[in-house]
Design an enzyme around this catalytic site. Sequence first.
Site, PDB file in Angstrom:
ATOM      1  N   ASN A 221       0.850  -1.195   0.000  1.00 10.70           N
ATOM      2  CA  ASN A 221       0.000   0.000   0.000  1.00 10.70           C
ATOM      3  C   ASN A 221       0.884   1.244   0.000  1.00 10.70           C
ATOM      4  O   ASN A 221       2.112   1.136  -0.001  1.00 10.70           O
ATOM      5  CB  ASN A 221      -0.962  -0.022   1.191  1.00 10.70           C
TER       6      ASN A 221
ATOM      7  N   LYS B  39       8.578 -17.490  -9.991  1.00 14.35           N
ATOM      8  CA  LYS B  39       7.795 -16.401 -10.584  1.00 14.35           C
ATOM      9  C   LYS B  39       6.627 -16.983 -11.402  1.00 14.35           C
ATOM     10  O   LYS B  39       6.838 -17.893 -12.212  1.00 14.35           O
ATOM     11  CB  LYS B  39       8.698 -15.558 -11.486  1.00 14.35           C
TER      12      LYS B  39
END
Length: 399
Positions: free
Chosen positions: A208, A286
């Site tokens: 955030n 990934k």
Amino acid sequence: MTAKRVLLIVSGGIAAFKALELVRLLRRANYGVTCVLTKNGSQFVTPLSLQALSESKVYTDLFSLTDESEMGHIQLSRAADLLVVVPATANILAKMAAGLADDLASTVLLATDKPVLVAPAMNVRMWLHPATQANMAVLAQRGVHVVAPTEGAMACNEFGPGRLAEPPEILAAIEVLLRPAGPLTGRHALVTSGPTHEPIDPVRYIANRSSGRQGAAIAAALAELGARVTLVRGPVSVPDPDGVTVHRVETAQQMLEACQSALPADIAVFAAAVADWRVEQAATGKIKKQPGAAPPALTLLPNPDILATIAAAGPNRPRIVVGFAAETDDLLANAQAKLVRKNADFIVANDVSPETGIMGGAENAVHIVSAADVETWPRLGKDEVARRLVRRIAEAFAD
Ligand code: C5P
């Protein structure tokens, strides 16, 4: 206020050159510095370089008539607010533990009634030797403060603990010891700040916009009022405040563990923007884009509520617990509900709607919500919000 004075004792180790950097940092921070250089220390740094940096006479000899007439060993310690030994060799630590006084440095250390801080530096086996460890235990028990050596490659081509702490870390320890007493002296405060990063895979995470600025300012303000402060920070780029112990973490789970291991605390301020959810199972490799395939679905799990966990009633509950409520709607009603739900003493409520520019910005406009009332403060710099909040906490503590 007259400048505080440090008597810096430089003993003989390869790390003695770092004492020069410490003198520079101390002078820049406006401390007066007087240096005592041991005979062995003068093999590594010269009195002239210490004198030039400290802008003060350097003392080397217990029996020098000039030194004794200008400032005897008792007077040297009397004129100082703190004695600091950098680097502290195994030898000088052993002399301190045994109470030997066979040169100017050890005599001053035996004669002083001022606080003493040592920053040991030596070969790893000398540091780990039971004799040195026993000497350290004796010194700790007598109240000598320590900046622990760090681990790393050493000048002697060995690896392990024994490297002198870096000068900025030693300066921070000195600042804590020389801080004037304040209303929170003797109290321990825990602060969380910044975002948390919850991994999706090794390269991606949920995060955030929290900058960690407000939490860092609160930690600094608590330290200014005399508290010993532990700051648990998520990944942030704002610098660590001085004179505060910092634990860097990444995830909410790590933040909770770091907070729990910092207990007991008298005061806890939860300014972190903790991610509410984490990915159930972060991928170990990934995640690849597959042409034509649907995007991956992430299963989210709730994170532990750090504030609610630590504020829950129990013997380890800090006496004052402060939480934040960053809201875009129904600010005060949400803050009041949080006060009760999380068992906090204060909720600092702020409107983080994008048009306010508060999240990630330099200013904050807050309401302080407690069981008794709601105080509304004007829009202020985050440093000023921190100072006011910490004064409010100190008042509540005094009640
Ligand atoms: O529930 P909400 O996230 O709005 O609560 C905000 C307050 O709770 C803040 O003080 C925040 O630091 C704290 N909090 C926490 N752990 C969480 C979520 C929020 O400590 N998992």
